[in-house]
Design an enzyme around this catalytic site. Sequence first.
Site: not given
Ligand code: ADP
Length: 166
Positions: A17, A41, A91, A128
């Site tokens: 992130h 969620k 990813r 995460s």
């Molecule tokens: P969600 O809202 O789907 O639970 P996350 O909080 O896990 O998503 O991630 C938010 C955003 O961060 C994702 O939509 C993606 O754009 C980006 N992201 C997540 N993991 C990675 C990673 N390993 N590398 C690059 N960007 C990531």
Amino acid sequence: MRRAVCPGSFDPIHNGHLEVIARAAGLFDEVVVAVSTNYAKKYRFSLEERMDMARQTLASLRGIIVEPMGEGLLAEYCRHRGISAIVKGLRSSSDFDYELPMATMNRQLSGVETVFLPAEAHYLHLSSTLIKEIFLLGGDVSDFVPKSVLKRLPAGESAAEQPRNG
Ligand code: ADP
């Protein structure tokens, strides 16, 4: 003023992130890290904890603000906050398949564009969910999350710290 948003659950924020947020900050005047809440969620961390960890980690970077996204549509949030672009890290092709219809829909709903940044090779495998799973099974996650997150992962919850039966 070109303002973008990086939306997500950030439960917790991790190095993948951070890398995408830092790159977004290089492309836009201001980046809003919008921490989402979806009552369907189950989160590991509360909204306040998720925002605190993100704020602490991003404090040294210029042009980044962390705020709650609320429960409504991302397209409406962008319109309301004067945000012209949503920045997403990709990813894999399955990330793209998932994101593409949302990007098209968001543009149709409010004119907001989505900018996809390919994830850095070192962080392609980070999510995460996986990080929480590794931690709960007693693995070392210090390479994957910032210090502000490491200190919040309570040692008592790691399998390595649990008394074992038998
Ligand atoms: P969600 O809202 O789907 O639970 P996350 O909080 O896990 O998503 O991630 C938010 C955003 O961060 C994702 O939509 C993606 O754009 C980006 N992201 C997540 N993991 C990675 C990673 N390993 N590398 C690059 N960007 C990531």
